[in-house]
Scaffold this motif. Structure first.
Motif, PDB file in Angstrom:
ATOM      1  N   LEU A  66      -9.248  -5.271 -16.262  1.00 51.10           N
ATOM      2  CA  LEU A  66     -10.526  -5.716 -16.793  1.00 51.10           C
ATOM      3  C   LEU A  66     -10.387  -6.719 -17.941  1.00 51.10           C
ATOM      4  N   PRO A  67      -9.558  -6.466 -18.973  1.00 47.34           N
ATOM      5  CA  PRO A  67      -9.454  -7.466 -20.045  1.00 47.34           C
ATOM      6  C   PRO A  67      -8.876  -8.797 -19.567  1.00 47.34           C
ATOM      7  N   VAL A  68      -7.906  -8.741 -18.678  1.00 44.89           N
ATOM      8  CA  VAL A  68      -7.301  -9.972 -18.169  1.00 44.89           C
ATOM      9  C   VAL A  68      -8.319 -10.776 -17.375  1.00 44.89           C
ATOM     10  N   MET A  69      -9.044 -10.104 -16.508  1.00 47.62           N
ATOM     11  CA  MET A  69     -10.033 -10.794 -15.687  1.00 47.62           C
ATOM     12  C   MET A  69     -11.181 -11.330 -16.539  1.00 47.62           C
ATOM     13  N   LEU A  70     -11.605 -10.569 -17.547  1.00 46.59           N
ATOM     14  CA  LEU A  70     -12.683 -11.010 -18.430  1.00 46.59           C
ATOM     15  C   LEU A  70     -12.261 -12.251 -19.224  1.00 46.59           C
ATOM     16  N   LEU A  71     -11.079 -12.207 -19.819  1.00 48.96           N
ATOM     17  CA  LEU A  71     -10.598 -13.375 -20.567  1.00 48.96           C
ATOM     18  C   LEU A  71     -10.395 -14.576 -19.648  1.00 48.96           C
ATOM     19  N   GLY A  72      -9.816 -14.333 -18.481  1.00 51.61           N
ATOM     20  CA  GLY A  72      -9.623 -15.429 -17.530  1.00 51.61           C
ATOM     21  C   GLY A  72     -10.934 -16.046 -17.084  1.00 51.61           C
ATOM     22  N   GLY A  73     -11.949 -15.211 -16.856  1.00 50.48           N
ATOM     23  CA  GLY A  73     -13.264 -15.724 -16.462  1.00 50.48           C
ATOM     24  C   GLY A  73     -13.925 -16.541 -17.554  1.00 50.48           C
ATOM     25  N   VAL A  74     -13.824 -16.072 -18.794  1.00 50.98           N
ATOM     26  CA  VAL A  74     -14.400 -16.820 -19.922  1.00 50.98           C
ATOM     27  C   VAL A  74     -13.712 -18.169 -20.083  1.00 50.98           C
ATOM     28  N   ILE A  75     -12.390 -18.173 -20.005  1.00 49.09           N
ATOM     29  CA  ILE A  75     -11.650 -19.429 -20.158  1.00 49.09           C
ATOM     30  C   ILE A  75     -11.933 -20.375 -18.996  1.00 49.09           C
ATOM     31  N   ALA A  76     -12.035 -19.847 -17.772  1.00 49.34           N
ATOM     32  CA  ALA A  76     -12.361 -20.697 -16.617  1.00 49.34           C
ATOM     33  C   ALA A  76     -13.766 -21.273 -16.739  1.00 49.34           C
ATOM     34  N   ALA A  77     -14.728 -20.463 -17.188  1.00 46.56           N
ATOM     35  CA  ALA A  77     -16.098 -20.963 -17.352  1.00 46.56           C
ATOM     36  C   ALA A  77     -16.162 -22.052 -18.418  1.00 46.56           C
ATOM     37  N   CYS A  78     -15.456 -21.861 -19.516  1.00 44.95           N
ATOM     38  CA  CYS A  78     -15.437 -22.883 -20.566  1.00 44.95           C
ATOM     39  C   CYS A  78     -14.740 -24.152 -20.090  1.00 44.95           C
ATOM     40  N   THR A  79     -13.718 -24.001 -19.258  1.00 43.68           N
ATOM     41  CA  THR A  79     -13.045 -25.180 -18.701  1.00 43.68           C
ATOM     42  C   THR A  79     -14.004 -25.982 -17.836  1.00 43.68           C
ATOM     43  N   VAL A  80     -14.766 -25.296 -16.998  1.00 46.47           N
ATOM     44  CA  VAL A  80     -15.739 -25.985 -16.151  1.00 46.47           C
ATOM     45  C   VAL A  80     -16.780 -26.689 -17.011  1.00 46.47           C
ATOM     46  N   LEU A  81     -17.279 -26.019 -18.045  1.00 48.99           N
ATOM     47  CA  LEU A  81     -18.262 -26.645 -18.931  1.00 48.99           C
ATOM     48  C   LEU A  81     -17.690 -27.867 -19.636  1.00 48.99           C
ATOM     49  N   LEU A  82     -16.424 -27.811 -20.035  1.00 49.31           N
ATOM     50  CA  LEU A  82     -15.810 -28.964 -20.700  1.00 49.31           C
ATOM     51  C   LEU A  82     -15.562 -30.117 -19.734  1.00 49.31           C
ATOM     52  N   VAL A  83     -15.294 -29.802 -18.480  1.00 48.58           N
ATOM     53  CA  VAL A  83     -15.113 -30.866 -17.492  1.00 48.58           C
ATOM     54  C   VAL A  83     -16.446 -31.554 -17.216  1.00 48.58           C
ATOM     55  N   VAL A  84     -17.509 -30.776 -17.185  1.00 47.50           N
ATOM     56  CA  VAL A  84     -18.829 -31.332 -16.908  1.00 47.50           C
ATOM     57  C   VAL A  84     -19.337 -32.161 -18.083  1.00 47.50           C
ATOM     58  N   THR A  85     -19.134 -31.676 -19.322  1.00 45.54           N
ATOM     59  CA  THR A  85     -19.578 -32.410 -20.514  1.00 45.54           C
ATOM     60  C   THR A  85     -18.369 -32.980 -21.229  1.00 45.54           C
ATOM     61  N   ASP A  86     -18.444 -34.229 -21.605  1.00 45.73           N
ATOM     62  CA  ASP A  86     -17.348 -34.879 -22.318  1.00 45.73           C
ATOM     63  C   ASP A  86     -17.500 -34.609 -23.812  1.00 45.73           C
ATOM     64  N   PRO A  87     -16.543 -33.915 -24.444  1.00 47.42           N
ATOM     65  CA  PRO A  87     -16.706 -33.562 -25.853  1.00 47.42           C
ATOM     66  C   PRO A  87     -16.662 -34.765 -26.798  1.00 47.42           C
ATOM     67  N   ARG A  88     -16.090 -35.860 -26.354  1.00 50.09           N
ATOM     68  CA  ARG A  88     -16.018 -37.032 -27.241  1.00 50.09           C
ATOM     69  C   ARG A  88     -17.379 -37.671 -27.475  1.00 50.09           C
ATOM     70  N   THR A  89     -18.296 -37.460 -26.552  1.00 48.08           N
ATOM     71  CA  THR A  89     -19.626 -38.058 -26.713  1.00 48.08           C
ATOM     72  C   THR A  89     -20.608 -37.113 -27.385  1.00 48.08           C
TER      73      THR A  89
END
Length: 173
Positions: free
Chosen positions: A92-115
């Motif tokens: 459970l902790p591994v899957m939860l952390l992995g899911g949070v990091i994967a979701a944040c990765t997708v959000l960062l790919v969609v939005t460019d932080p430099r702008t």
């Protein structure tokens, strides 16, 4: 949006680090440390340092973790007692952390932080970063490389075992 991603990744990195230092099984601790390194890499990317984020993944989450696993295997560390009960409690902790990091990765790919507003003024190009690292801080880089060498030699010596050390000293009976 960027601030929310920052706080989510910060919480994930802190939780993964806390789980790293509280695990009895050294392999589980290394897995949580890899999660912490990925969360830190995403934080670096979010803050406008994509080169540092790539190095975090390549050097720390890749090479250093392989070195840690090698040391764990070399020292023959036995895992502590596992969690009793269903296997989902361990995952459970591994899957939860992995899911949070994967979701944040997708959000960062969609939005460019430099702008995203004020981050643009803190953005450093890879060329400027490399210049600062190898011109201004070259001595510090060399000191860290020697520390890693000394740590590897020390781990080799500790992993050899007492009998091999006595044989090397000539005290074999």
């Amino acid at each position: 949006m960027t601030a929310a991603i920052f706080y989510i990744l910060s919480a994930a990195a802190l939780l993964a680090t806390l789980l790293t230092i509280t695990r009895k099984n050294p392999v589980h601790a290394v897995i949580y440390l890899v999660h912490a390194f990925f969360a830190l890499a995403l934080l670096f990317y979010l803050l406008g340092a994509p080169l540092v984020a790539a190095w975090e993944v390549i050097i720390y989450a890749g090479a250093i973790m392989v070195l840690f696993l090698f040391i764990i295997m070399m020292l023959e560390l036995t895992p502590g007692e596992g969690v009793s009960g269903p296997g989902w409690r361990q995952w459970l902790p591994v899957m939860l952390l992995g899911g949070v990091i994967a979701a944040c990765t997708v959000l960062l790919v969609v939005t460019d932080p430099r702008t995203a507003g004020r981050l643009q003024e803190f953005y450093v190009s890879p060329r400027d970063f490399g210049y600062a690292l190898f011109e201004k801080y070259a001595l510090a880089v060399e000191v860290v490389s020697f520390q890693l060498l000394f740590a590897a030699v020390g781990a080799f010596y500790v992993g050899r075992g007492e009998r091999a050390r006595r044989r090397a000293r000539g005290d074999e009976r």
